[in-house]
Design a protein around this motif. Structure first.
Motif, PDB file in Angstrom:
ATOM      1  N   ARG A 169     -32.105 -45.607  -2.425  1.00  0.00           N
ATOM      2  CA  ARG A 169     -31.122 -45.688  -1.341  1.00  0.00           C
ATOM      3  C   ARG A 169     -30.295 -46.966  -1.465  1.00  0.00           C
ATOM      4  O   ARG A 169     -29.068 -46.943  -1.292  1.00  0.00           O
ATOM      5  CB  ARG A 169     -31.854 -45.654   0.003  1.00  0.00           C
ATOM      6  CG  ARG A 169     -30.978 -45.956   1.219  1.00  0.00           C
ATOM      7  CD  ARG A 169     -29.973 -44.855   1.501  1.00  0.00           C
ATOM      8  NE  ARG A 169     -29.136 -45.193   2.636  1.00  0.00           N
ATOM      9  CZ  ARG A 169     -27.995 -45.877   2.563  1.00  0.00           C
ATOM     10  NH1 ARG A 169     -27.542 -46.282   1.389  1.00  0.00           N
ATOM     11  NH2 ARG A 169     -27.296 -46.130   3.651  1.00  0.00           N
ATOM     12  N   LEU A 170     -30.964 -48.082  -1.767  1.00  0.00           N
ATOM     13  CA  LEU A 170     -30.247 -49.350  -1.917  1.00  0.00           C
ATOM     14  C   LEU A 170     -29.395 -49.351  -3.186  1.00  0.00           C
ATOM     15  O   LEU A 170     -28.283 -49.884  -3.194  1.00  0.00           O
ATOM     16  CB  LEU A 170     -31.233 -50.521  -1.927  1.00  0.00           C
ATOM     17  CG  LEU A 170     -30.636 -51.932  -1.963  1.00  0.00           C
ATOM     18  CD1 LEU A 170     -29.576 -52.126  -0.879  1.00  0.00           C
ATOM     19  CD2 LEU A 170     -31.741 -52.977  -1.818  1.00  0.00           C
ATOM     20  N   LEU A 171     -29.888 -48.727  -4.252  1.00  0.00           N
ATOM     21  CA  LEU A 171     -29.084 -48.601  -5.473  1.00  0.00           C
ATOM     22  C   LEU A 171     -27.791 -47.833  -5.195  1.00  0.00           C
ATOM     23  O   LEU A 171     -26.717 -48.201  -5.689  1.00  0.00           O
ATOM     24  CB  LEU A 171     -29.880 -47.869  -6.562  1.00  0.00           C
ATOM     25  CG  LEU A 171     -30.796 -48.686  -7.467  1.00  0.00           C
ATOM     26  CD1 LEU A 171     -31.536 -47.765  -8.426  1.00  0.00           C
ATOM     27  CD2 LEU A 171     -30.006 -49.741  -8.243  1.00  0.00           C
ATOM     28  N   ALA A 172     -27.898 -46.770  -4.417  1.00  0.00           N
ATOM     29  CA  ALA A 172     -26.713 -45.980  -4.065  1.00  0.00           C
ATOM     30  C   ALA A 172     -25.732 -46.813  -3.261  1.00  0.00           C
ATOM     31  O   ALA A 172     -24.512 -46.745  -3.475  1.00  0.00           O
ATOM     32  CB  ALA A 172     -27.127 -44.733  -3.281  1.00  0.00           C
ATOM     33  N   GLU A 173     -26.241 -47.622  -2.330  1.00  0.00           N
ATOM     34  CA  GLU A 173     -25.383 -48.478  -1.512  1.00  0.00           C
ATOM     35  C   GLU A 173     -24.623 -49.483  -2.377  1.00  0.00           C
ATOM     36  O   GLU A 173     -23.416 -49.705  -2.204  1.00  0.00           O
ATOM     37  CB  GLU A 173     -26.247 -49.215  -0.485  1.00  0.00           C
ATOM     38  CG  GLU A 173     -25.478 -50.114   0.474  1.00  0.00           C
ATOM     39  CD  GLU A 173     -24.753 -49.345   1.552  1.00  0.00           C
ATOM     40  OE1 GLU A 173     -23.935 -49.955   2.268  1.00  0.00           O
ATOM     41  OE2 GLU A 173     -25.000 -48.125   1.693  1.00  0.00           O
ATOM     42  N   ILE A 174     -25.322 -50.081  -3.337  1.00  0.00           N
ATOM     43  CA  ILE A 174     -24.699 -51.070  -4.231  1.00  0.00           C
ATOM     44  C   ILE A 174     -23.628 -50.403  -5.091  1.00  0.00           C
ATOM     45  O   ILE A 174     -22.524 -50.937  -5.258  1.00  0.00           O
ATOM     46  CB  ILE A 174     -25.772 -51.737  -5.115  1.00  0.00           C
ATOM     47  CG1 ILE A 174     -26.708 -52.589  -4.252  1.00  0.00           C
ATOM     48  CG2 ILE A 174     -25.128 -52.600  -6.199  1.00  0.00           C
ATOM     49  CD1 ILE A 174     -27.942 -53.071  -4.983  1.00  0.00           C
ATOM     50  N   ALA A 175     -23.953 -49.222  -5.628  1.00  0.00           N
ATOM     51  CA  ALA A 175     -22.990 -48.499  -6.463  1.00  0.00           C
ATOM     52  C   ALA A 175     -21.771 -48.069  -5.658  1.00  0.00           C
ATOM     53  O   ALA A 175     -20.635 -48.117  -6.143  1.00  0.00           O
ATOM     54  CB  ALA A 175     -23.662 -47.290  -7.105  1.00  0.00           C
ATOM     55  N   ASP A 176     -21.981 -47.645  -4.424  1.00  0.00           N
ATOM     56  CA  ASP A 176     -20.871 -47.267  -3.541  1.00  0.00           C
ATOM     57  C   ASP A 176     -19.906 -48.425  -3.352  1.00  0.00           C
ATOM     58  O   ASP A 176     -18.679 -48.264  -3.447  1.00  0.00           O
ATOM     59  CB  ASP A 176     -21.402 -46.825  -2.175  1.00  0.00           C
ATOM     60  CG  ASP A 176     -21.655 -45.328  -2.113  1.00  0.00           C
ATOM     61  OD1 ASP A 176     -21.002 -44.594  -2.866  1.00  0.00           O
ATOM     62  OD2 ASP A 176     -22.512 -44.908  -1.311  1.00  0.00           O
ATOM     63  N   ARG A 177     -20.464 -49.594  -3.066  1.00  0.00           N
ATOM     64  CA  ARG A 177     -19.636 -50.776  -2.821  1.00  0.00           C
ATOM     65  C   ARG A 177     -18.859 -51.197  -4.067  1.00  0.00           C
ATOM     66  O   ARG A 177     -17.787 -51.778  -3.956  1.00  0.00           O
ATOM     67  CB  ARG A 177     -20.507 -51.929  -2.329  1.00  0.00           C
ATOM     68  CG  ARG A 177     -21.044 -51.720  -0.931  1.00  0.00           C
ATOM     69  CD  ARG A 177     -21.449 -53.016  -0.285  1.00  0.00           C
ATOM     70  NE  ARG A 177     -21.707 -52.864   1.135  1.00  0.00           N
ATOM     71  CZ  ARG A 177     -21.814 -53.865   1.982  1.00  0.00           C
ATOM     72  NH1 ARG A 177     -21.680 -55.110   1.563  1.00  0.00           N
ATOM     73  NH2 ARG A 177     -22.041 -53.645   3.263  1.00  0.00           N
ATOM     74  N   ALA A 178     -19.428 -50.907  -5.224  1.00  0.00           N
ATOM     75  CA  ALA A 178     -18.761 -51.269  -6.479  1.00  0.00           C
ATOM     76  C   ALA A 178     -17.810 -50.172  -6.960  1.00  0.00           C
ATOM     77  O   ALA A 178     -17.136 -50.332  -7.977  1.00  0.00           O
ATOM     78  CB  ALA A 178     -19.802 -51.567  -7.556  1.00  0.00           C
ATOM     79  N   GLY A 179     -17.758 -49.065  -6.232  1.00  0.00           N
ATOM     80  CA  GLY A 179     -16.862 -47.968  -6.612  1.00  0.00           C
ATOM     81  C   GLY A 179     -17.371 -47.140  -7.774  1.00  0.00           C
ATOM     82  O   GLY A 179     -16.597 -46.414  -8.405  1.00  0.00           O
ATOM     83  N   ARG A 180     -18.671 -47.211  -8.053  1.00  0.00           N
ATOM     84  CA  ARG A 180     -19.240 -46.442  -9.167  1.00  0.00           C
ATOM     85  C   ARG A 180     -19.802 -45.136  -8.596  1.00  0.00           C
ATOM     86  O   ARG A 180     -20.993 -45.032  -8.291  1.00  0.00           O
ATOM     87  CB  ARG A 180     -20.312 -47.247  -9.892  1.00  0.00           C
ATOM     88  CG  ARG A 180     -19.791 -48.553 -10.486  1.00  0.00           C
ATOM     89  CD  ARG A 180     -20.799 -49.183 -11.453  1.00  0.00           C
ATOM     90  NE  ARG A 180     -22.041 -49.550 -10.801  1.00  0.00           N
ATOM     91  CZ  ARG A 180     -22.285 -50.741 -10.266  1.00  0.00           C
ATOM     92  NH1 ARG A 180     -21.336 -51.683 -10.286  1.00  0.00           N
ATOM     93  NH2 ARG A 180     -23.457 -51.003  -9.693  1.00  0.00           N
TER      94      ARG A 180
END
Length: 272
Positions: A235-246
């Motif tokens: 879940r946290l990995l998804a949040e980080i990727a979302d913020r980075a536009g990945r």
């Protein structure tokens, strides 16, 4: 439930005396000390006691929760409130005079301040009290090497300091919580340390370090045949990727998180 409380509960359910269970294994006084969490048995002794009581070792969990008293009812109540994330009720319960009066040993006191700090972290607008109580929990130990509870207090305090923008102390505490953890005997609560260390880096806006710690944690968790905290990690990995536009990475992580959530019913945060 603690190891001692588990052994005591099963012995009483079988209507057996301490002398009966201890005979040929250890002194009755040692069994009493184990049941009251004053002594931790070595592996050979633990296996012998479990066999005598017909307990599967799978039922013994030393790291799931930490006892705050010798009163099993109080411990059960505290654990239920914590596991159900009812943090306001947990704070009120821990602040009650009868709960405070039941906390007697150094280990129980450390656990008490840890849970109180966690509850305050979730419900108090200001973080000062949570920070102070987690600091108490971190330092209130008689062990020379960090126990799991000490590591948890360090990692939790690191997230508080990161939210306050205290970069240096948050990073230092997070590193201390992780130090030599892979060489220490495995406890399932170790999984939480990697997640909290990643969350600290996330709060400090260090996405690279947060991702690295999550991936290391996922590898660590799966290497020990566990699933605990995997859903939260993805879940946290998804949040980080979302913020980075990945988007592709975010979608992949979210799918894995949803699969694990559905399979193991692990609660994940909607926001951080």
């Amino acid at each position: 439930m603690s190891l001692g409380a588990t052994l005591k509960r099963v012995r009483k359910q079988q209507d057996r005396s301490q002398k009966d269970v201890a005979t040929g294994i250890c002194a009755q006084s040692m069994l009493s000390a184990i049941e009251n969490d004053r002594y931790t048995p070595n592996a050979k002794l633990l296996v012998a006691l479990c066999r005598r009581l017909a307990i599967s070792l799978d039922e013994i969990s030393l790291a799931t929760d930490f006892a705050i008293s010798r009163d099993d009812d109080l411990n059960t109540r505290m654990q239920a409130l914590c596991n159900q994330h009812r943090y306001q009720e947990l704070r009120d319960f821990l602040s009650a005079p009868e709960t405070i009066a039941a906390v007697t040993t150094a280990q129980q006191t450390q656990a008490y301040y840890y849970y109180l700090g966690v509850a305050q972290l979730h419900v108090d607008a200001k973080l000062d009290d949570a920070k102070q109580n987690l600091q108490f929990a971190m330092t209130m130990t008689e062990e020379r090497t960090p126990t799991m509870l000490t590591r948890l207090a360090m990692a939790s305090l690191a997230t508080v300091q990161a939210k306050q923008g205290l970069r240096h102390s948050a990073t230092q505490l997070s590193d201390q919580a992780l130090a030599a953890i892979e060489q220490a005997p495995y406890e399932e609560n170790s999984n939480i340390i990697f997640y909290l260390a990643a969350l600290t880096a996330y709060f400090l806006q260090n996405a690279t370090l947060a991702t690295q710690r999550l991936l290391t944690g996922i590898a660590y968790i799966t290497a020990h045949n566990s699933h605990y905290m995997l859903a939260n990690s993805y879940r946290l990995l998804a949040e980080i990727a979302d913020r980075a536009g990945r988007e592709n990475e975010a979608t992949d992580a979210r799918q894995k998180q949803q699969f694990l959530t559905d399979l193991f019913h692990e609660q994940v945060p909607k926001k951080f």
